[in-house]
Write a protein that holds these residues in place. Structure first.
Motif, PDB file in Angstrom:
ATOM      1  N   GLY A  73       0.815  -1.209   0.000  1.00  0.00           N
ATOM      2  CA  GLY A  73       0.000   0.000   0.000  1.00  0.00           C
ATOM      3  C   GLY A  73       0.845   1.254   0.000  1.00  0.00           C
ATOM      4  O   GLY A  73       0.531   2.245  -0.683  1.00  0.00           O
ATOM      5  N   TRP A  80       1.666   6.874  -6.795  1.00  0.00           N
ATOM      6  CA  TRP A  80       0.598   7.859  -7.015  1.00  0.00           C
ATOM      7  C   TRP A  80       1.146   9.272  -6.886  1.00  0.00           C
ATOM      8  O   TRP A  80       0.808  10.167  -7.681  1.00  0.00           O
ATOM      9  CB  TRP A  80      -0.509   7.608  -5.994  1.00  0.00           C
ATOM     10  N   GLU A 186      -8.744   7.389  -4.240  1.00  0.00           N
ATOM     11  CA  GLU A 186      -8.945   6.401  -5.306  1.00  0.00           C
ATOM     12  C   GLU A 186     -10.225   5.586  -5.126  1.00  0.00           C
ATOM     13  O   GLU A 186     -10.539   4.741  -5.963  1.00  0.00           O
ATOM     14  CB  GLU A 186      -7.738   5.466  -5.374  1.00  0.00           C
ATOM     15  N   LYS A 187     -10.950   5.816  -4.037  1.00  0.00           N
ATOM     16  CA  LYS A 187     -12.225   5.136  -3.788  1.00  0.00           C
ATOM     17  C   LYS A 187     -13.331   6.171  -3.603  1.00  0.00           C
ATOM     18  O   LYS A 187     -14.173   6.051  -2.709  1.00  0.00           O
ATOM     19  CB  LYS A 187     -12.124   4.247  -2.545  1.00  0.00           C
ATOM     20  N   ASP A 214      -6.762   3.900  -0.887  1.00  0.00           N
ATOM     21  CA  ASP A 214      -7.733   2.864  -1.212  1.00  0.00           C
ATOM     22  C   ASP A 214      -8.756   2.639  -0.105  1.00  0.00           C
ATOM     23  O   ASP A 214      -9.468   1.626  -0.119  1.00  0.00           O
ATOM     24  CB  ASP A 214      -7.012   1.548  -1.522  1.00  0.00           C
TER      25      ASP A 214
END
Length: 370
Positions: A73, A80, A186-187, A214
């Motif tokens: 992660g 990113w 991203e979610k 996430d």
């Protein structure tokens, strides 16, 4: 520019902070407890489990710190951050927002997509019901247009209803707007606002989150993100809310943080007005026009009243629309403020209503979002 230079941290410490941030049951207070106890995230991750237990941290924290999921992660987050327009702002960065740093539990990290400099500009939080009425949505958009035109960044939660109308109102006049998420970037939730979020980022706004990229929607995270909306802002405007609305949580957090709370009243027969009425009874400033906000904040650096008409799109140049974009009004109030005789005002409102530019509810006229 290399990522470690952008962040001000060594590559190893940056990765360690991202790993620490992903651990289960680690909130801002526990994160800072670990940094204070060990001096750095790198040292915390390499410390023996007994040292973690001495801090009375949940066993799950120490057990997960070397897991592949946590390492992977952190690697995804590093990748990113390498992309243009994507940033990580940490609590010890010199440009961490000063107002946010004052709250009792400031986020140790903020992931940002878009213009990070907006976080340093004067902001007004705008919140309200997810199931807002049409006049409520139009009022939120109108106030956001005027406040953004006056130089404020509009900060809200990218939720359905009032939040979305506030963000769109700021975009309508090319103003700054920040969406604070209760999920990872991203979610993004709700999915229906993915296009709005992309539009905000593309047009000089920003979407931010304190959560790992996430992090999926979880009910407990949304009240927590409200402290960021109020913490970033000079004040919070509640447009429409029931007494059980999460918007009242934001308003009360704002009051606890020493921010001003503003509320727009509505019909006593409308359930969506009751939360605002309760806030007003508790001491919130009753707001009928943008001037009620600007008068309290006009001394703020680089912010002052603006020509509302000039801040509107071309479709809003009608004299009555210019007044209604500032705030909803009765026909009699429009006659007084415009200097027109009441029959002329009513005739013009009829034409504007047929054009779907205005709507009337409980005797007050609203400019509709276009």
């Amino acid at each position: 520019m290399p990522l470690f230079e952008k962040s001000g941290q060594s590559p190893a410490e940056l990765e360690a902070r991202l790993r620490l941030h992903r651990l289960p049951e680690i909130g801002p207070k526990r994160f800072h407890t670990l940094i204070d106890a060990f001096g750095s995230a790198s040292a915390a991750l390499s410390a023996p489990a007994s040292a973690w237990r001495s801090l009375r941290l949940p066993a799950a924290c120490a057990d997960a710190r070397r897991s592949a999921e946590v390492r992977d992660g952190a690697s995804v987050a590093l990748a990113w951050l390498e992309r243009s327009g994507q940033h990580l702002l940490m609590w010890d960065d010199p440009d961490y927002p000063a107002l946010l740093a004052e709250i009792p539990d400031p986020p140790p990290m903020l992931f940002i997509a878009g213009d990070r400099s907006l976080l340093d500009r004067p902001q007004l939080g705008m919140v309200g019901s997810r199931r807002a009425s049409r006049p409520g949505l139009d009022t939120a958009a109108a106030f956001a247009r005027s406040l953004a035109g006056a130089g404020f960044v509009i900060t809200s939660g990218l939720a359905l209803g009032i939040d979305g109308a506030a963000h769109q109102g700021a975009l309508d006049v090319k103003g700054g707007t920040i969406g604070v998420l209760g999920t990872g970037i991203e979610k993004l939730y709700p999915q229906r606002h993915r296009q709005l979020a992309a539009k905000m980022v593309a047009n000089g706004g920003a979407v931010i989150s304190e959560l790992p990229l996430d992090a999926a929607p979880h009910a407990s995270n949304f009240p927590r993100r409200n402290r960021i909306i109020s913490g970033l802002s000079l004040g919070v405007l509640v447009v429409e809310a029931s007494v059980a609305s999460g918007s009242l949580i934001t308003a009360r957090l704002a009051a606890e943080q020493g921010r001003e709370v503003y509320a727009i009243p509505g019909s006593i027969h409308h359930p969506g007005a009751r939360g605002c009425h309760q806030l007003i009874r508790e001491g919130a400033v009753l707001v009928e026009t943008i001037d009620h906000i600007l008068e309290a904040l006009q001394g703020w650096k680089n912010v002052g009243p603006a020509d509302v008409t000039a801040a509107q799109p071309q479709a809003a140049l009608h004299p009555l629309l210019a007044l209604l974009h500032a705030a909803p009004q009765t026909g009699e109030a429009l006659a007084h403020n415009s200097g027109w005789p009441l029959p002329k005002v009513l005739a013009a409102l009829t034409e504007l209503e047929l054009d779907s530019s205005v709507a009337c509810e409980a005797g007050r006229w609203f400019a509709r979002a276009r």
